[in-house]
Design a protein around this motif. Sequence first.
Motif, PDB file in Angstrom:
ATOM      1  N   GLN A 289     -33.310  -3.442 -97.740  1.00 39.42           N
ATOM      2  CA  GLN A 289     -33.918  -2.308 -98.421  1.00 39.42           C
ATOM      3  C   GLN A 289     -35.315  -2.639 -98.913  1.00 39.42           C
ATOM      4  O   GLN A 289     -36.244  -1.852 -98.789  1.00 39.42           O
TER       5      GLN A 289
ATOM      6  N   GLN B 215     -28.201  -5.684-109.982  1.00 40.34           N
ATOM      7  CA  GLN B 215     -27.749  -4.395-110.499  1.00 40.34           C
ATOM      8  C   GLN B 215     -28.787  -3.797-111.455  1.00 40.34           C
ATOM      9  O   GLN B 215     -29.078  -2.594-111.413  1.00 40.34           O
TER      10      GLN B 215
ATOM     11  N   ALA C 151     -31.554  -2.344-109.369  1.00 36.03           N
ATOM     12  CA  ALA C 151     -31.195  -1.058-108.775  1.00 36.03           C
ATOM     13  C   ALA C 151     -31.270   0.066-109.814  1.00 36.03           C
ATOM     14  O   ALA C 151     -31.770   1.171-109.534  1.00 36.03           O
ATOM     15  N   ASN C 152     -30.797  -0.207-111.030  1.00 36.37           N
ATOM     16  CA  ASN C 152     -30.865   0.799-112.093  1.00 36.37           C
ATOM     17  C   ASN C 152     -32.310   1.148-112.447  1.00 36.37           C
ATOM     18  O   ASN C 152     -32.651   2.327-112.664  1.00 36.37           O
TER      19      ASN C 152
ATOM     20  N   ARG D 294     -33.809   3.409-109.908  1.00 40.50           N
ATOM     21  CA  ARG D 294     -33.362   4.797-110.078  1.00 40.50           C
ATOM     22  C   ARG D 294     -34.119   5.475-111.220  1.00 40.50           C
ATOM     23  O   ARG D 294     -34.458   6.659-111.138  1.00 40.50           O
TER      24      ARG D 294
ATOM     25  N   ASN E 179     -37.338   6.516-109.868  1.00 39.07           N
ATOM     26  CA  ASN E 179     -37.200   7.693-108.999  1.00 39.07           C
ATOM     27  C   ASN E 179     -37.121   8.983-109.803  1.00 39.07           C
ATOM     28  O   ASN E 179     -37.616  10.030-109.364  1.00 39.07           O
TER      29      ASN E 179
ATOM     30  N   GLU F 141     -35.577  11.128-104.519  1.00 37.34           N
ATOM     31  CA  GLU F 141     -34.138  11.010-104.335  1.00 37.34           C
ATOM     32  C   GLU F 141     -33.631   9.803-105.119  1.00 37.34           C
ATOM     33  O   GLU F 141     -34.148   8.692-104.988  1.00 37.34           O
ATOM     34  N   ILE F 142     -32.609  10.021-105.961  1.00 37.99           N
ATOM     35  CA  ILE F 142     -32.137   8.965-106.854  1.00 37.99           C
ATOM     36  C   ILE F 142     -31.665   7.738-106.082  1.00 37.99           C
ATOM     37  O   ILE F 142     -31.906   6.592-106.486  1.00 37.99           O
ATOM     38  N   SER F 143     -31.006   7.954-104.977  1.00 36.50           N
ATOM     39  CA  SER F 143     -30.429   6.843-104.226  1.00 36.50           C
ATOM     40  C   SER F 143     -31.440   6.115-103.353  1.00 36.50           C
ATOM     41  O   SER F 143     -31.098   5.124-102.713  1.00 36.50           O
ATOM     42  N   ALA F 144     -32.683   6.587-103.323  1.00 35.02           N
ATOM     43  CA  ALA F 144     -33.700   5.972-102.451  1.00 35.02           C
ATOM     44  C   ALA F 144     -34.294   4.751-103.149  1.00 35.02           C
ATOM     45  O   ALA F 144     -35.414   4.782-103.669  1.00 35.02           O
ATOM     46  N   ILE F 145     -33.518   3.656-103.162  1.00 38.94           N
ATOM     47  CA  ILE F 145     -33.974   2.433-103.834  1.00 38.94           C
ATOM     48  C   ILE F 145     -34.403   1.376-102.831  1.00 38.94           C
ATOM     49  O   ILE F 145     -34.618   0.216-103.205  1.00 38.94           O
TER      50      ILE F 145
END
Length: 445
Positions: free
Chosen positions: A22, A211, A214-215, A218, A221, A227-231
């Motif tokens: 990613q 983790q 990733a937070n 978000r 974003n 898009e929230i999941s577009a990490i």
Amino acid sequence: MRIISSCIFLLVIVLTSQLTAQVRDSVLTKEEVITRALESNYGIKIANNQVEIAENNQSILNSGYLPSLAGVAGANYDLNNRTTEPENGDILEQRGIESNRYNAAVNLNYTLFDGLGRYYNYKSLKEQYNLSQLEARETIENTMLQLLSIYYEVARLTENIQVLEETLQISKERKIRAQYQFDYGQSNNLAVLNARVDVNNDSVILIDTRQQLANSKRDLNVLLNREISAIGFAVDTTVNFLPGLRLESFIENAEANNVSLLQIERNITISEYDIKISRSRYLPAIGLSGSYGWNRNRSAATAFFPGSTTITDGLSAGVSLSWDIFDGGQTFVQVQNAKINYENQELLKEQIELEVKRDIANALNNFENKYFIYKIQEENVSTNLDNFERSREEFSLGQITSIEFRQAQINLLNARTSLNLAKYDAKLAELQLLQLTGQLLNVEL
């Protein structure tokens, strides 16, 4: 123990492969983040809409300087029965008597003079538009500071992950070395167990940091309306600091650029206009009116007169003067309240000036301390790196224990993560100082 270690290794490998793929997708630069926020952030969009409303309000169309033009028209229809009883003669009865009237007119009204009320109101609307621009700027500055704070948090965690991955790799190599030494009878099983525990601990810390990363992505974003999941993106971890002379220049001119001080100046000007608007009610108002009308009136015949149709059209014009010589004291109260509000704005300006000076002094001191700590942490990392490399050589030669080597490894890990924290803390302190001096949107970050 071996089963648990294997599971942790597998989990770390899966997460590492996924997040590494990613991260390699794209790099989101600070310039791209700021540009997207200006275009897509909800708070900034709302602030820009408020500016548009203020711009509409300060238009000539909302000033009262233009005349009003109205068209009116009407039609009436009557159907009646009539009985006429003359003193000498026969009774005359009429059924179904029709009459109708039609009219149309265009009316023009214009205020020649209203005590200069609309003039000062127009000026006030101009200042309110300027104020709305400053309020939008404040929203943008706050959003930029929040945005960059999260952006740098993503950068910090990204660099911490790189440090933790290197630490985990070193721990894995130590575990393999300890296992070989145990297999060939060069050490006891305790060294192997200690190495496994350290690998497990490093793995857990790495998983937890991933983790957190990733937070934070978000959170970024959300501010960018993405898009929230577009990490699957990386960030630029480069941090540059402004020269000290530029900061000194910004601080010297802070009173002319600080958005809070500029806003209170606009509010004071608006309060001055409010006083003049209230005073305008002491003066008379002069207006012009004009009209063009058309009328058609058809009346029914009576016992004594024949029916007729009358059509009229023409122009009319007039001048009117109105003057509230005494309105029960309402104008006086409005003027006094406007003066008190102006005085409050002046007092608020003095308060804000003191607060801004205090905030700038605190922010400057905070930045200097953070930057000093950052430089110390750089030296600390260099010292711990030298110590770790020597400990690594000594450990490979069997001159120190695994516990001593682990302590050197932890010291280096803490120094490097502390350096990352100090670097981004110093940068955020600089950004806060730039915001207070009114230069956050004027410098290259």
